[in-house]
Motif scaffolding. Structure first.
Motif, PDB file in Angstrom:
ATOM      1  N   ALA A 154     -15.853  -3.751  -0.375  1.00 18.33           N
ATOM      2  CA  ALA A 154     -15.825  -2.537  -1.188  1.00 18.33           C
ATOM      3  C   ALA A 154     -17.141  -2.300  -1.921  1.00 18.33           C
ATOM      4  O   ALA A 154     -17.524  -1.146  -2.174  1.00 18.33           O
ATOM      5  CB  ALA A 154     -14.678  -2.619  -2.199  1.00 18.33           C
ATOM      6  N   GLN A 203      -8.232 -13.102   0.331  1.00 14.13           N
ATOM      7  CA  GLN A 203      -8.238 -11.742   0.869  1.00 14.13           C
ATOM      8  C   GLN A 203      -8.744 -10.740  -0.153  1.00 14.13           C
ATOM      9  O   GLN A 203      -9.377  -9.738   0.202  1.00 14.13           O
ATOM     10  CB  GLN A 203      -6.849 -11.339   1.374  1.00 14.13           C
ATOM     11  CG  GLN A 203      -5.756 -11.237   0.312  1.00 14.13           C
ATOM     12  CD  GLN A 203      -4.986 -12.528   0.125  1.00 14.13           C
ATOM     13  OE1 GLN A 203      -5.576 -13.604   0.268  1.00 14.13           O
ATOM     14  NE2 GLN A 203      -3.697 -12.415  -0.155  1.00 14.13           N
ATOM     15  N   TYR A 204      -8.476 -11.006  -1.434  1.00 16.60           N
ATOM     16  CA  TYR A 204      -8.990 -10.125  -2.478  1.00 16.60           C
ATOM     17  C   TYR A 204     -10.509 -10.246  -2.572  1.00 16.60           C
ATOM     18  O   TYR A 204     -11.209  -9.245  -2.697  1.00 16.60           O
ATOM     19  CB  TYR A 204      -8.369 -10.470  -3.826  1.00 16.60           C
ATOM     20  CG  TYR A 204      -6.908 -10.118  -3.975  1.00 16.60           C
ATOM     21  CD1 TYR A 204      -6.212  -9.468  -2.962  1.00 16.60           C
ATOM     22  CD2 TYR A 204      -6.220 -10.444  -5.135  1.00 16.60           C
ATOM     23  CE1 TYR A 204      -4.864  -9.149  -3.112  1.00 16.60           C
ATOM     24  CE2 TYR A 204      -4.880 -10.123  -5.299  1.00 16.60           C
ATOM     25  CZ  TYR A 204      -4.207  -9.484  -4.276  1.00 16.60           C
ATOM     26  OH  TYR A 204      -2.885  -9.163  -4.424  1.00 16.60           O
ATOM     27  N   ARG A 206       0.859  -1.193   0.000  1.00 15.43           N
ATOM     28  CA  ARG A 206       0.000   0.000   0.000  1.00 15.43           C
ATOM     29  C   ARG A 206       0.886   1.231   0.000  1.00 15.43           C
ATOM     30  O   ARG A 206       1.773   1.384   0.824  1.00 15.43           O
ATOM     31  CB  ARG A 206      -0.914   0.001   1.214  1.00 15.43           C
ATOM     32  CG  ARG A 206      -1.938   1.133   1.199  1.00 15.43           C
ATOM     33  CD  ARG A 206      -2.872   1.079   2.383  1.00 15.43           C
ATOM     34  NE  ARG A 206      -3.646  -0.164   2.383  1.00 15.43           N
ATOM     35  CZ  ARG A 206      -3.498  -1.128   3.263  1.00 15.43           C
ATOM     36  NH1 ARG A 206      -2.583  -1.019   4.219  1.00 15.43           N
ATOM     37  NH2 ARG A 206      -4.233  -2.227   3.195  1.00 15.43           N
ATOM     38  N   PHE A 249     -12.167  -8.443   0.360  1.00 16.78           N
ATOM     39  CA  PHE A 249     -12.165  -6.979   0.250  1.00 16.78           C
ATOM     40  C   PHE A 249     -13.114  -6.516  -0.853  1.00 16.78           C
ATOM     41  O   PHE A 249     -13.789  -5.491  -0.697  1.00 16.78           O
ATOM     42  CB  PHE A 249     -10.755  -6.442  -0.029  1.00 16.78           C
ATOM     43  CG  PHE A 249     -10.737  -4.942  -0.102  1.00 16.78           C
ATOM     44  CD1 PHE A 249     -10.714  -4.190   1.063  1.00 16.78           C
ATOM     45  CD2 PHE A 249     -10.797  -4.283  -1.324  1.00 16.78           C
ATOM     46  CE1 PHE A 249     -10.742  -2.800   1.013  1.00 16.78           C
ATOM     47  CE2 PHE A 249     -10.836  -2.899  -1.384  1.00 16.78           C
ATOM     48  CZ  PHE A 249     -10.803  -2.159  -0.208  1.00 16.78           C
ATOM     49  N   THR A 271      -9.554  -0.718  -6.483  1.00 14.91           N
ATOM     50  CA  THR A 271     -10.710  -0.561  -5.593  1.00 14.91           C
ATOM     51  C   THR A 271     -10.302  -0.162  -4.177  1.00 14.91           C
ATOM     52  O   THR A 271     -11.016   0.591  -3.504  1.00 14.91           O
ATOM     53  CB  THR A 271     -11.548  -1.858  -5.540  1.00 14.91           C
ATOM     54  OG1 THR A 271     -10.720  -2.950  -5.114  1.00 14.91           O
ATOM     55  CG2 THR A 271     -12.145  -2.172  -6.903  1.00 14.91           C
ATOM     56  N   GLU A 272      -9.169  -0.658  -3.703  1.00 12.05           N
ATOM     57  CA  GLU A 272      -8.728  -0.313  -2.347  1.00 12.05           C
ATOM     58  C   GLU A 272      -8.524   1.190  -2.218  1.00 12.05           C
ATOM     59  O   GLU A 272      -8.952   1.818  -1.238  1.00 12.05           O
ATOM     60  CB  GLU A 272      -7.433  -1.054  -2.008  1.00 12.05           C
ATOM     61  CG  GLU A 272      -6.908  -0.714  -0.628  1.00 12.05           C
ATOM     62  CD  GLU A 272      -5.629  -1.454  -0.299  1.00 12.05           C
ATOM     63  OE1 GLU A 272      -5.223  -1.401   0.885  1.00 12.05           O
ATOM     64  OE2 GLU A 272      -5.032  -2.076  -1.196  1.00 12.05           O
ATOM     65  N   TYR A 273      -7.882   1.784  -3.226  1.00  6.08           N
ATOM     66  CA  TYR A 273      -7.617   3.226  -3.170  1.00  6.08           C
ATOM     67  C   TYR A 273      -8.908   4.027  -3.337  1.00  6.08           C
ATOM     68  O   TYR A 273      -9.066   5.087  -2.720  1.00  6.08           O
ATOM     69  CB  TYR A 273      -6.583   3.603  -4.232  1.00  6.08           C
ATOM     70  CG  TYR A 273      -5.235   3.004  -3.923  1.00  6.08           C
ATOM     71  CD1 TYR A 273      -4.404   3.588  -2.976  1.00  6.08           C
ATOM     72  CD2 TYR A 273      -4.816   1.826  -4.524  1.00  6.08           C
ATOM     73  CE1 TYR A 273      -3.172   3.037  -2.650  1.00  6.08           C
ATOM     74  CE2 TYR A 273      -3.593   1.256  -4.201  1.00  6.08           C
ATOM     75  CZ  TYR A 273      -2.770   1.868  -3.260  1.00  6.08           C
ATOM     76  OH  TYR A 273      -1.571   1.298  -2.928  1.00  6.08           O
ATOM     77  N   LEU A 307     -10.671   4.197   0.043  1.00  2.00           N
ATOM     78  CA  LEU A 307     -10.001   5.171   0.909  1.00  2.00           C
ATOM     79  C   LEU A 307     -10.372   6.595   0.510  1.00  2.00           C
ATOM     80  O   LEU A 307     -10.610   7.456   1.374  1.00  2.00           O
ATOM     81  CB  LEU A 307      -8.484   4.975   0.829  1.00  2.00           C
ATOM     82  CG  LEU A 307      -7.920   3.702   1.462  1.00  2.00           C
ATOM     83  CD1 LEU A 307      -6.439   3.548   1.122  1.00  2.00           C
ATOM     84  CD2 LEU A 307      -8.127   3.705   2.974  1.00  2.00           C
TER      85      LEU A 307
END
Length: 363
Positions: A135, A127-128, A69, A131, A97-99, A102
């Motif tokens: 998300a 884990q993907y 990250r 998330f 997608t993670e960003y 956030l």
């Protein structure tokens, strides 16, 4: 709308491939009401489609992310959002997608839209998948490029927010991809073309081995391939195969080409040997130009086929060869199937329909 929507397309790579082709189409054909911006965080310098998008006048931001990250990337994205008054972040495939989540926490006003183009990269890691399901509750819409992709998301992510799942099939610019004069697919020689990134998923070794079988059987042919690899080794492996089997006069590797229609015009038969696809843009473009399409028998090809694609079994290394041999021997007219291919694209996969569907999600 009270003002134009400023949309930021957030992607990992912006060079070549199906995602980039879709982004280029959106850039060139999205008109009133939407201003598009592009941000790639796994690209050092622009080339290929990314450069073409920038040359067309669109803001393209580049950043080379560090491993894991990268909080500096988050800071850079915050800066871009503020300076360009971004209203919508449109992410593509799993990575961004993670960003985006956030950024949604930092700017609650943002509308998040996601397009999932392929499945094989993120469903392999629990884990993907976890998330992605988390998300989905931050997103306005999560779009699959085909029914196959949407069904795969539901199957592998049972806790996903199904209310935001939808399908927008990839579209084709049928004014650019038009029928080309027949070269001679059923006479003395088979003229074959392929457009694909050189990667494991595209399985191009199968096509090159088919060329070897055609040569050994004494069946005249030409094969033109466009596309390259992210690293030199996969391309060099195919180039060495061509030399080892004396295929230099029949097989041409053109590398990356901005204009896919230039390659499609070189043949009458389009080949795809993909092991995995989301929704095959190159096949749709070939259908629009009225090529006879011989494709691997996988779910996305079956969904796209509507009865006009010729499918073959990748588990049989001679399956494609046998179909091509039969075409050479039978000398049967393929005009009707070619015409039907373009009709399928016009009816189901028009560029105008795709672009309007995306614009509607930004409002």
């Amino acid at each position: 709308m009270n003002h134009n929507k400023n949309v930021l397309h957030l992607v990992e790579h912006l060079y070549l491939g199906g995602i980039e082709r879709l982004l280029e189409q959106l850039a060139l054909h999205t008109r009133e009401g939407t201003r598009l911006h592009f941000f790639t965080y796994e690209t050092k310098s622009l080339a290929g489609i990314g450069k073409a998008i920038q040359d067309a006048g669109f803001p393209v931001f580049t950043y080379k992310k560090s491993a894991g990250r990268d909080w500096n990337l988050v800071k850079e994205l915050i800066k871009v959002i503020k300076e360009n008054k971004i209203d919508v972040i449109h992410t593509h495939d799993f990575g961004p997608t993670e960003y985006a989540v956030l950024l949604k926490m930092r700017f609650p006003r943002l509308r998040l839209v996601h397009t999932q183009h392929t499945m094989h990269h993120f469903i392999i890691k629990p884990q993907y998948r976890y998330f992605f399901q988390f998300a989905s509750y931050f997103y306005h819409e999560m779009i699959g490029v085909s029914g196959f992709v949407k069904d795969s998301i539901i199957e592998n992510c049972p806790l996903v927010n199904r209310s935001v799942l939808t399908v927008i099939p990839n579209g084709v610019d049928t004014q650019k991809f038009v029928p080309t004069p027949e070269i001679n697919s059923t006479g003395k020689s088979l003229h074959m073309v392929s457009i694909a990134r050189i990667s494991y998923e595209k399985n191009l070794e199968y096509l090159f081995n088919t060329c070897r079988l055609l040569k050994e059987a004494g069946i005249p042919f030409t094969f033109d391939h466009a596309g390259t690899s992210k690293t030199p080794e996969p391309r060099e492996k195919l180039e060495n195969f061509v030399k080892e089997h004396g295929l230099e006069s029949q097989v041409t590797m053109h590398g990356f080409k901005n204009d896919a229609s230039e390659i499609l015009a070189k043949g009458d038969i389009f080949l795809s040997s993909s092991i995995r696809e989301g929704h095959p843009v190159a096949v749709l473009e070939a259908m629009a130009t009225e090529k006879v399409c011989l494709c691997s028998d996988i779910a996305p090809h079956r969904e796209t086929s509507h009865g006009v694609l010729e499918l073959y079994d990748l588990q049989d290394e001679t399956a494609l060869f046998n179909k091509l041999k039969d075409m050479h021997i039978s000398n049967t007219s393929l005009a009707e199937r070619k015409r039907q291919s373009r009709e399928i694209v016009l009816k189901h996969y028009s560029l105008e329909k795709m672009v309007q569907s995306y614009v509607d999600t930004y409002r």
